[in-house]
Scaffold this motif. Sequence first.
Motif, PDB file in Angstrom:
ATOM      1  N   LEU A  78       4.054  -9.824  56.330  1.00 25.15           N
ATOM      2  CA  LEU A  78       2.726 -10.448  56.368  1.00 25.15           C
ATOM      3  C   LEU A  78       2.190 -10.460  57.796  1.00 25.15           C
ATOM      4  O   LEU A  78       2.956 -10.504  58.766  1.00 25.15           O
ATOM      5  CB  LEU A  78       2.788 -11.890  55.854  1.00 25.15           C
ATOM      6  CG  LEU A  78       3.299 -12.123  54.434  1.00 25.15           C
ATOM      7  CD1 LEU A  78       3.357 -13.622  54.143  1.00 25.15           C
ATOM      8  CD2 LEU A  78       2.424 -11.411  53.417  1.00 25.15           C
ATOM      9  N   GLN A  79       0.866 -10.440  57.890  1.00 23.49           N
ATOM     10  CA  GLN A  79       0.183 -10.733  59.152  1.00 23.49           C
ATOM     11  C   GLN A  79      -0.334 -12.156  59.009  1.00 23.49           C
ATOM     12  O   GLN A  79      -1.166 -12.443  58.152  1.00 23.49           O
ATOM     13  CB  GLN A  79      -0.986  -9.769  59.397  1.00 23.49           C
ATOM     14  CG  GLN A  79      -1.648  -9.920  60.755  1.00 23.49           C
ATOM     15  CD  GLN A  79      -0.807  -9.333  61.889  1.00 23.49           C
ATOM     16  OE1 GLN A  79      -0.110  -8.348  61.692  1.00 23.49           O
ATOM     17  NE2 GLN A  79      -0.881  -9.940  63.074  1.00 23.49           N
ATOM     18  N   PRO A 127      -1.901 -15.967  60.220  1.00 29.59           N
ATOM     19  CA  PRO A 127      -2.956 -16.457  61.104  1.00 29.59           C
ATOM     20  C   PRO A 127      -2.540 -17.619  61.996  1.00 29.59           C
ATOM     21  O   PRO A 127      -3.275 -17.989  62.907  1.00 29.59           O
ATOM     22  CB  PRO A 127      -4.022 -16.922  60.101  1.00 29.59           C
ATOM     23  CG  PRO A 127      -3.226 -17.389  58.912  1.00 29.59           C
ATOM     24  CD  PRO A 127      -2.013 -16.496  58.846  1.00 29.59           C
ATOM     25  N   GLY A 128      -1.385 -18.215  61.731  1.00 33.42           N
ATOM     26  CA  GLY A 128      -1.041 -19.449  62.421  1.00 33.42           C
ATOM     27  C   GLY A 128      -0.375 -19.234  63.758  1.00 33.42           C
ATOM     28  O   GLY A 128      -0.138 -18.102  64.193  1.00 33.42           O
ATOM     29  N   PRO A 129      -0.032 -20.308  64.443  1.00 31.76           N
ATOM     30  CA  PRO A 129       0.647 -20.230  65.740  1.00 31.76           C
ATOM     31  C   PRO A 129       2.125 -19.898  65.551  1.00 31.76           C
ATOM     32  O   PRO A 129       2.615 -19.731  64.436  1.00 31.76           O
ATOM     33  CB  PRO A 129       0.468 -21.644  66.305  1.00 31.76           C
ATOM     34  CG  PRO A 129       0.390 -22.513  65.089  1.00 31.76           C
ATOM     35  CD  PRO A 129      -0.316 -21.694  64.042  1.00 31.76           C
ATOM     36  N   ALA A 130       2.841 -19.829  66.673  1.00 34.30           N
ATOM     37  CA  ALA A 130       4.281 -19.557  66.622  1.00 34.30           C
ATOM     38  C   ALA A 130       4.994 -20.645  65.825  1.00 34.30           C
ATOM     39  O   ALA A 130       4.600 -21.809  65.824  1.00 34.30           O
ATOM     40  CB  ALA A 130       4.838 -19.472  68.033  1.00 34.30           C
ATOM     41  N   GLY A 144       2.269 -12.243  65.417  1.00 35.44           N
ATOM     42  CA  GLY A 144       1.506 -12.495  64.203  1.00 35.44           C
ATOM     43  C   GLY A 144       2.092 -11.892  62.946  1.00 35.44           C
ATOM     44  O   GLY A 144       1.577 -12.120  61.853  1.00 35.44           O
ATOM     45  N   ARG A 145       3.185 -11.154  63.083  1.00 35.50           N
ATOM     46  CA  ARG A 145       3.812 -10.555  61.910  1.00 35.50           C
ATOM     47  C   ARG A 145       5.029 -11.377  61.497  1.00 35.50           C
ATOM     48  O   ARG A 145       5.712 -11.963  62.333  1.00 35.50           O
ATOM     49  CB  ARG A 145       4.255  -9.114  62.203  1.00 35.50           C
ATOM     50  CG  ARG A 145       3.088  -8.162  62.357  1.00 35.50           C
ATOM     51  CD  ARG A 145       3.541  -6.723  62.305  1.00 35.50           C
ATOM     52  NE  ARG A 145       2.404  -5.817  62.268  1.00 35.50           N
ATOM     53  CZ  ARG A 145       2.487  -4.532  61.980  1.00 35.50           C
ATOM     54  NH1 ARG A 145       3.656  -3.998  61.698  1.00 35.50           N
ATOM     55  NH2 ARG A 145       1.411  -3.783  61.967  1.00 35.50           N
TER      56      ARG A 145
END
Length: 428
Positions: free
Chosen positions: A294-295, A297-300, A331-332
């Motif tokens: 997945l790509q 959208p959230g932070p680390a 982001g992956r």
Amino acid sequence: MPAQPFGLRVAVVGGGWAGLAAGVRACEAGHRVQLFDMASQLGGRARSLPPDDAGLRLDNGQHILIGAYRRSLALMLQLGVAPEAALLRLPLRLRYPQHEGLRLPPGAAMPAFVRGVLACQRWSWRARLGLLSAATGWMLRGFRCAPELSVAQLCRGLPQQIKDELIDPLCVAALNTPAAQASASVFLRVLHDALFSGPGSSDLLLPRRPLSELLAEPAQTWLQTHGAELRLGHRVQSLVPGAKGGWLVEGAAFDRVILACSAAEAARLTAPLAPGWSAQVAALKYEPIITVYLQHPGPAWPSPMLALQEGPQAPAQFAFDLGQLCAEAAGRSAWVISGAAPWVERGLEAAAEAVRRQAQRELDWAQPPELIRVLAEKRATFACSPGLQRPPAAIAPGLWAAGDYVAGPYPATLEGAVLAGEFAAANL
């Protein structure tokens, strides 16, 4: 240096981790090695895919190693790969998205396990003491049990919380088989070597680089440098005894042969030569693994690896923030469904959509993640069931099998494959 001319002529059929380990050890012993692989690249079920449009290489599935994989780590080092640079080493930590699970501190194995269990405030004192009592019993029995026991039967006296948040995740991660169908004796061996065999044995080793760069590609360079001949993209069709001893592979004479191909291929090639052995291999059952990339959208994330609570609409048991392992992959993420037969039946599209929803729900993302790719390895591992009699490595004089499915102490793991390859080479 090239192989010495007085060595045996050895054919290695299969270029996964078992075949590569066998090829390296055979060359090292001075034998003349020819390695066949039906794929166009080496690595077997632990390899990387070609680069995508962004130049990044996904793996054919998310793999991890642990500190107890000593032969795998030694082989990587021999091939010029520095494990401390190629792998992120972390103490064992079962971090869930919303809470901390078991986390082992550094130090000697047994004290670290006791301290980690006692410090896990998520679990009640009754649960913690129950786990320590059970582990003490396993240790006193030498981490052995009746071969017909399943993991679920072995752990039936443990508190449900321990089974849900520790036993089940470890079982499906190590054996790729649900606890109700998994061999307790193999599970105990894995627990012994991972948790109780020395400092650092339970450490998680997460690849920082594409999987092919850990072993397959360095091994290819090493083998070619040491005089081995590689025949990639070639499926062996003919294996027959030689008229004057040895074996003929595709009509060429060899003194010894190591079958390091898949169990299905080994069964096909040996059916007319060793029908009993072939039938035993052909009877093995398998468990699939699905990996959803997945790509997001959230932070680390709070940890590069997260454990997940599996459920009817939550198929993944573990997830990996690839950006914490490699900056180029920011982001992956990779979401892993082990023991994935029910989701293979439902279809990869349904599995990927369920994981997308699980990911958004677990990590509280405002937007759903984008699906990059979903991969299924339908024969990822053999089903490690109670009482399973795995085939021996010796097939016939001068003919050996090497693979994670042959008789050995481990389930289908990278370390099991390397051990099998080295064992076959040592018996040449």
